[in-house]
Design an enzyme around this catalytic site. Structure first.
Site, PDB file in Angstrom:
ATOM      1  N   ASP B 319       8.440  13.693   8.493  1.00  0.00           N
ATOM      2  CA  ASP B 319       7.299  12.794   8.416  1.00  0.00           C
ATOM      3  C   ASP B 319       7.465  11.720   9.475  1.00  0.00           C
ATOM      4  OD1 ASP B 319       5.711  13.836   6.410  1.00  0.00           O
ATOM      5  OD2 ASP B 319       7.097  13.110   4.880  1.00  0.00           O
ATOM      6  N   ASP B 354       0.115 -15.137   8.326  1.00  0.00           N
ATOM      7  CA  ASP B 354      -0.132 -13.724   7.990  1.00  0.00           C
ATOM      8  C   ASP B 354       1.177 -13.095   7.513  1.00  0.00           C
ATOM      9  OD1 ASP B 354      -0.811 -11.119   7.820  1.00  0.00           O
ATOM     10  OD2 ASP B 354      -1.676 -10.958   9.833  1.00  0.00           O
ATOM     11  N   GLU B 358       2.599  -6.520  10.112  1.00  0.00           N
ATOM     12  CA  GLU B 358       2.000  -6.596  11.444  1.00  0.00           C
ATOM     13  C   GLU B 358       1.987  -8.040  11.913  1.00  0.00           C
ATOM     14  OE1 GLU B 358       0.635  -4.912   8.965  1.00  0.00           O
ATOM     15  OE2 GLU B 358       0.319  -2.851   9.650  1.00  0.00           O
ATOM     16  N   THR B 389     -10.030  -9.491   5.312  1.00  0.00           N
ATOM     17  CA  THR B 389     -10.731  -8.796   4.235  1.00  0.00           C
ATOM     18  C   THR B 389     -11.343  -7.547   4.816  1.00  0.00           C
ATOM     19  OG1 THR B 389     -12.870  -9.798   4.646  1.00  0.00           O
ATOM     20  CG2 THR B 389     -11.389 -10.994   3.157  1.00  0.00           C
TER      21      THR B 389
END
Lengths: 553, 697, 210
Positions: B319, B354, B358, B389
């Site tokens: 994977d 944030d 990321e 959002t």
């Protein structure tokens, strides 16, 4: 030219001839076994014998065919000998006694062609032609069939079918053995080989003495005797007899015929599996061992060590002057390396080391380069064992030519390899326990033991040459050597056909960088090493008491 | 094999990712193995191993003869007793090897057993009532409630709730793990303990067939069966044994004919020296040790067959996410449309609050490349964070009049236009390029003096874990093709595949695609290995030749695979392949060594036997061994000692380097083939020096 | 059971094929070779390369039978190699059969035979035993070796010349004429065909047959 250089040039010419035949014959053989078309003559045969030539057989059916054919061959050949008294061209040679007839029937059907009889006295021309010559062809053909079936096992995938034994046998006889035999038979007659239907001629020598010299339809049988690696002489002297092998160049031709099919079959193998290098690799193993044993025999015969040979001033006992030492050694090395068993010199009279070399050459399991077909499948089963061990050493479940070597494959190969040593060791071991054993030997001491060892080595390997000083006409020898020939032939054949079936049923694994490469010098030395190691480990104790003791004396 | 309980099993804590212990074999291990090894000297145990059975028979035979000679006073009783003793040692050493190999597994099994203490299950009825029953009375499908501090009574899937679980009893990892209903982290194992919260578990295995039960069976070797390859090798060894048996049997009449009948003692000594005792003795130890090496790496193979298959793997399905790349995308580049420093500042600002991976990677990049501060300054702390959002598809920060936004191209473009700015022409081209290269573009814009300005683009990319390229190159050298499986579009997948150096990739992969790929590879004759954790991986795991299920995965996945990785580390597949290969190599190498040894033994024993009648055979005594008796004895002693000498190698495994098969073979042939020929010459010569002196004295 | 019926069916097919192949390979093929061998030029080979003298068969070019001198003290012939089928240590071979002695290099029996032959030949040629070459005293593989090495011919030359009252040089020339080198310069060993040499001596006016 010195003996050495003459001998080397002779070997050089032989190798050149073989090289020239290698590609065309090898490719032709490959086409014979892959062609879809039937010749008219063949279609006729299939109709007469009521088989469908286009249906493939499972290994069981194929094996049933091989065994069934061989069985009726033995029965018919036995009957033919027993009924000799009522056959034409028998020259008063009556029914062959049962033990000899059994031994001979088995011997010729198993491609051994061991002879416990004196042909000039025992066999009439009809038995020779209708019985023995035919088996010279078909027993050789069967060997090639089995080898090809095994190759098909490698080539085919996800199928149980490994070919049709009747088609294979018919084609090999009709398309290969018969034409080559016919051409070379004429050539041999031109060289002086006899082809007569009379029993002999009478002469009054310059000294006034009358002699009767035996004649026979030799040429037609001589060719297939060599080409099919059979070896049963129409004269007792075999290829030493001037009527079978009159001169230097016929000697070379006979050696060429002995080697040409076993050698070319490696090409056939390479073509069929789609990688000629695979074939070259096996050929290089066969060739190297052949060369090695030839060198041993040649050197030994040029440097004799026995007291008698030293007294004579050279190892010429049992050799013909027209062939010389080199021509005799070349023949001895080739005949023992191919399960042929024809001889142009008395092997019993070879030096300790030379005779030991000939014996060991057989005990390599007949793959230097081996009998027609048998050589190829013998080296393939050895290669399977070598691949198995080497494959483990590269960390994968071993695979050969895209087929995985699991329990079944290893079991079949191991049985195929086991049969011969078991027969040789048990046979000679028991024979040496017999109370009258010493009386059957011409020679005593270490060489006497070699005679017995050689007899069972020859029979179990379906070679047929002999240390002929051993008197094998008693019922014990006739029976046990017969059994050794039978098991030495058919146990490996059954194992090999089972193997072919198992391989054909497998899917094919594509090679990767992690796959053990089964071509090139390293793999060749691996296979060669396995051959030598297996033979050495198995037979060194026995050889030590025979040829080695004689050679070191 | 029969497992006899050691009276005081060594209990060693199971360490996660434990490195192979350098001293796998020392006096301590032997001491522990001795009682076991003695217990196995009976014939029944030896019957399982044809080679050793022959040795055992030989030992009995020689012992009887030695006793007979002692009583009658004939022959050389001293010599016979010595040979008998060393033959028994040969059998004994073989038992030691096996016992030592098993000893480690047993220790671990013992510690596992302790987790299997009787648990009380709180069975949840359909009406919501809870009854207390014994853990052994549970049935498949029962629902049980487990609360903080309780042990989970059986294997199952969490169907309700979330909890931290201590799985150290199985994995050795002390940090608790999270198990929750739904998803791929729902599986719990009986015997582990819930540390916090409350979960409802649906039982999926019967008591007695649980994962821990299986584990105990596996590490103990009780359920060990000979693997196909081991069977094939055993057959080959048996055939060799038969050949040598015949060779020795046939030798007696030949010797008698030659006038030198041999004693039973000498013939037996020769036979035992010739048959492949070394590999015969070590074969099962090698197999057990191979499984053990996996266990030490916290991988449980459900069968030895799977370990062998691992060595054969041709195609590795990996994977992408989590295996080849880090789990999340990271910022790797800032492409400024003007002032680069300004872009960096804007990017940092927009991501300070944030908390997504990321976002953090953007800050990291700005810190590392542009020397900006990692923490928010005082002024900046007042800013108002605008979270991402699904509707706005951007995030950012408002610092008074200064507004910074980053997000999806379309969303940010709309925001810029809305705030009176213009989007530079180069934007679209830049964004497309990044997408084409497999990255994710984030547009970064800023509202300065009432007007929006596009500062530039942040490139988010999958970051390939360091060292992956080298590992894949290594695999390629081993002949293994790696295929990357990803849900990404082909373009993205291709870029990452190239960067990571895998051979092939499967993009936009669904579980069905995966299954189809496996079938296709297998039809081509290739063996496939893969890892998986989800329930939808189960069919593929079952289909693959080597399916490694992650311990965190669902019960279905664990049931389908033939190995379970307790560490849930997908890259371990590579390790597993190595161990599989090492196992086979060790077998092959020791077989070759064993057979190659015979040459020297012939040179020792044959002259000793026959130089009396054929003095010329004395020339073969190239080691110049002192006397016939010392020669034979030296060979027998060597034959026994070499087993002990090779036990460490059998347990540790032959060293393996990922090189092509040709190189590997050349090396192993040289070391174990040629080495196998030479070693005994030297050793037998040395042993004879000692023995010769002893006898002479 | 199914395998058994399969074996039976295959055996039946095998029997039929064997009969067909016997006709082709055991009858047609040898007879075809026989037919071709009747071509002039091949026929004499096929019938044993017989050598005639005055219309009478005296032997075969390919078969060596040691001539027996009526008076051993005046032996006019070149002699062949020893033969295992001879009645004594030396003497004529029996061409109705063939074969070697099968005695080994370490055989005391062979040693005794060799000593006897060496003495006999040395006495016949009037030389010391150590000058007798190996091929003279050893028996060939067929027992019918038609050739001897040039050295053995050389050894016999003085006696043959003397008994036949011929010029020794003429005899040597004949030997040289009848010495076949290696074929193509490499095959086999140089040989002298004894029967043809004896016939040549006779033609030269030797005392053969007297």
């Amino acid at each position: 030219m010195s003996d050495l250089w003459a001998g080397l040039s002779q070997i050089g010419v032989l190798l050149l001839c073989l090289a020239a035949a290698y590609k065309p014959l090898g490719d032709y053989l490959a086409r014979v076994f892959t062609s879809e078309r039937h010749w008219k003559l063949e279609s006729g045969i299939y109709r007469v014998i009521r088989v469908d030539p286009d249906s493939g057989q499972r290994w069981t059916t194929y094996a049933a065919g091989v065994l069934g054919f061989s069985f009726v061959s033995i029965v018919l050949l036995y009957l033919l000998q027993r009924l000799q008294a009522i056959l034409p061209l028998n020259f008063g040679r009556g029914a062959v006694d049962p033990a000899t007839a059994f031994n001979t029937a088995v011997s010729f059907v198993t491609n051994t062609n061991w002879q416990s009889y004196t042909p000039e006295e025992a066999m009439g021309h009809v038995v020779q032609m209708v019985g023995l010559t035919v088996q010279n062809f078909v027993s050789a053909g069967m060997g090639i069939c089995v080898a090809i079936a095994l190759v098909r096992g490698f080539v085919r995938a996800n199928t149980g079918r490994i070919g049709n034994v009747w088609v294979d046998l018919t084609r090999i006889c009709v398309r290969v053995l018969l034409p080559i035999s016919f051409v070379f038979a004429i050539l041999l007659v031109a060289g002086g080989v006899v082809m007569s239907l009379s029993s002999g001629f009478t002469s009054t020598g310059i000294d006034g003495m009358q002699h009767t010299t035996a004649l026979a339809p030799a040429a037609s049988q001589e060719v297939i005797k060599e080409l099919g690696t059979n070896g049963g002489g129409i004269f007792n002297g075999n290829s030493a007899h001037p009527f079978e092998n009159p001169q230097g160049w016929t000697n070379l031709i006979e050696i060429f015929l002995i080697l040409v099919i076993p050698v070319s079959l490696t090409r056939t193998f390479g073509v069929l599996v789609g990688s000629r290098k695979q074939g070259y690799t096996l050929l290089s193993v066969m060739g190297a061992l052949w060369g090695l044993m030839l060198a041993v025999i040649w050197w030994a015969e040029s440097h004799p060590n026995g007291p008698a040979a030293l007294l004579a001033g050279g190892a010429m006992e049992g050799k013909e002057s027209r062939f010389g030492i080199a021509g005799s050694a070349l023949f001895a090395g080739s005949t023992t390396g191919t399960s042929t068993g024809a001889v142009n010199a008395a092997h019993d009279s070879l030096t300790g080391l030379g005779g030991g070399g000939a014996l060991l050459n057989m005990l390599f399991a007949e793959l230097t380069p081996g009998g027609v077909g048998t050589g190829l499948y013998s080296i393939l089963v050895i290669a399977i064992i070598a691949v198995f061990l080497a494959g483990l050493m590269v960390g994968r479940t071993p695979e050969y030519l895209g087929k995985k070597l699991g329990r079944r494959e290893v079991t079949c190969s191991a049985i195929a390899i086991l049969a011969m040593p078991a027969l040789v060791l048990l046979g000679s071991g028991i024979a040496l326990l017999l109370p009258g054993i010493r009386a059957t030997m011409t020679n005593s001491g270490a060489h006497g033991l070699s005679e017995v060892l050689y007899a069972y080595g020859s029979a179990s390997n379906n070679n047929g040459s002999a240390f002929a000083g051993l008197t094998v006409t008693n019922d014990w020898f006739e029976a046990t050597l017969g059994v050794a020939m039978l098991f030495g032939r058919f146990v490996p054949i059954l194992a090999v056909l089972r193997l072919a079936g198992a391989l054909a049923a497998q899917r094919k694994t594509p090679p990767s960088a992690g796959t053990l490469p089964t071509q090139g010098p390293m793999f060749a030395s691996l296979v060669g090493g396995t051959v030598v190691l297996v033979a050495a480990l198995t037979f060194v104790p026995a050889l030590a008491l025979g040829p080695i003791a004689e050679a070191l004396a | 094999m029969t497992i006899t309980k050691t009276p005081e099993p060594e209990v060693e804590p199971v360490q996660a990712n434990e490195k192979p212990v350098a001293r796998a074999f020392g006096p301590a291990q032997i001491a522990k193995a001795v009682p076991d090894a003695v217990g196995r000297l009976g014939p029944r145990h030896q019957l399982r191993n044809p080679v050793l059975f022959v040795v055992w028979i030989g030992s009995v035979l020689v012992t009887v003869f030695a006793i007979g000679q002692l009583i009658t006073g004939s022959g050389q009783p001293g010599f016979s007793i010595a040979v008998a003793l060393w033959l028994w040692f040969t059998v004994f050493f073989a038992n030691v090897a096996e016992a030592v190999a098993e000893g480690r597994g047993k220790a671990q099994a013992e510690s596992l057993r302790r987790t299997k203490k009787d648990t009380v299950a709180h069975k949840l009825a359909e009406d919501g009532s809870v009854t207390e029953i014994s853990g052994t009375d549970l049935d498949i499908g029962d629902h049980v409630v487990v609360e903080a501090g309780q042990a989970i009574p059986g294997d199952g899937d969490v169907i309700e709730g979330i909890a931290t679980v201590d799985e150290s009893a199985i994995t050795g990892e002390s940090a608790p793990v999270i198990r929750e209903s739904g998803g791929d982290r729902s599986s719990v194992t009986g015997g582990t303990t819930v540390l916090s919260d409350r979960i409802v578990v649906r039982i999926t295995t019967k008591p007695g067939e649980s994962f821990v039960d299986k584990m105990i069976g596996l590490v103990e070797g009780a359920s060990r069966q000979k693997t196909p390859n081991e069977v094939a090798l055993t057959i080959l060894l048996s055939v060799l044994t038969i050949i040598f048996l015949l060779a020795v049997l046939a030798l007696q009449p030949m010797a008698a004919y030659s006038g030198s009948q041999q004693s039973v003692v000498t013939l037996t000594a020769l036979l035992v020296c010739l048959i492949p005792t070394t590999i015969g003795a070590l074969l099962s130890a090698i197999g057990i040790a191979g499984m053990d090496r996996l266990v030490r790496r916290n991988v449980l193979a459900m069968s030895g067959r799977a370990v062998e298959a691992a060595g054969d793997v041709d195609t590795l399905l990996l994977d992408k996410t989590g295996t080849i790349t880090f789990g999340n995308r990271q910022a790797t580049e800032l492409i400024a449309f003007g002032d680069e420093q300004a872009l960096a500042e804007a990017a940092r600002l927009s991501s300070l609050a944030d908390e997504t991976p990321e976002g953090r990677s953007i800050v990291d990049l700005c810190v590392q490349r542009y020397g900006l501060a990692a923490e928010a300054g005082e002024a900046e702390q007042d800013g108002e964070f605008v979270p991402f959002t699904a509707r706005t598809r951007m995030s950012g920060i408002d610092l008074g009049a200064r507004q910074v936004r980053k997000g999806a191209t379309a969303a940010v473009c709309a925001w810029v236009t809305e705030h009176g700015g213009t989007v530079p022409d180069m934007t679209q081209a830049c964004v497309d390029t990044i997408s084409a290269q497999g990255g994710t573009p984030l547009l970064c814009a800023e509202l300065v003096h009432g007007r929006a300005v596009v500062r530039g683009v942040i490139r988010l990319s999958d970051v390939v874990k360091p060292g992956m390229r080298e590992r894949f190159a290594e695999l390629r050298a081993m002949g293994i093709r790696t295929v990357m499986i990803t849900g990404d579009n082909p373009l993205t997948a291709k870029a990452i595949a190239e960067e990571a150096g895998v051979d092939d990739f499967l993009a936009e992969a669904t579980p069905e695609d995966k299954l189809a790929l496996i079938s296709q590879e297998q039809e081509g004759g290739r063996l496939v290995a893969m890892t998986g954790d989800g329930t939808n991986d189960a069919p593929a795991l079952a289909k693959a030749d080597v399916g490694v299920a992650m311990n965190t995965g669902t019960a279905a996945a664990k049931e389908a695979g033939n190995m379970v990785d307790l560490d849930s580390d997908p890259t371990k597949l590579i390790e597993i392949v190595r161990i599989g290969k090492q196992l086979l190599i060790t077998r092959g190498a020791l077989t070759t060594f064993s057979v190659a040894n015979d040459l020297a033994k012939y040179f020792a024993i044959l002259p000793a036997m026959f130089a009396g009648i054929y003095p010329q055979l004395g020339k073969l005594n190239i080691m110049h061994l002192a006397s016939p008796t010392s020669a034979i004895l030296s060979a027998v002693v060597f034959n026994a000692l070499i087993i002990i000498g090779l036990i460490p190698l059998a347990l540790r495994g032959v060293s393996y380097r990922a090189v092509s098969a040709t190189k590997l073979l050349r090396r192993n042939l040289l070391v174990y083939g040629l080495g196998g020929v030479i070693t005994p010459f030297v050793c037998i010569w040395l042993i004879d020096l000692v023995i010769g002196r002893l006898i002479g004295a | 059971m199914r395998w058994f019926t399969s074996v039976l069916r295959q055996t039946g097919a095998g029997l039929r094929l064997l009969i067909v192949l016997t006709v082709i390979l055991g009858i047609c093929y040898p007879l075809a070779v026989y037919g071709v061998s009747r071509i002039p030029g091949l026929q004499s080979n096929a019938e044993g390369s017989q050598v005639k003298l005055d219309g009478q068969v005296v032997g075969s070019r390919l078969i060596g039978i040691d001539p027996v001198a009526k008076n051993p003290a005046a032996d006019p012939y070149f002699h062949n190699r020893a033969s295992a089928s001879a009645k004594g240590a030396l003497g004529p071979a029996d061409p109705s059969t063939s074969g070697g002695s099968n005695l080994s290099g370490d055989s005391t029996e062979l040693r005794g035979l060799l000593l006897e032959r060496k003495e006999a030949i040395a006495g016949r040629e009037g030389v010391t035993p150590d000058r007798v070459p190996a091929d003279a005293v050893t028996a060939s593989g067929s027992g019918l070796d038609p050739d001897i090495g040039p050295a053995y011919a050389e050894l016999q030359a003085p006696r043959v010349a003397r008994v036949n009252h011929l010029d020794p040089d003429a005899v040597r020339r004949l030997i040289a004429e009848h010495t076949a080198g290696r074929q193509l310069g490499m095959l086999g060993a140089p040989t002298v065909n004894v029967l043809q040499l004896n016939l040549a001596i006779k033609k030269l006016g030797g005392s053969h047959g007297r």
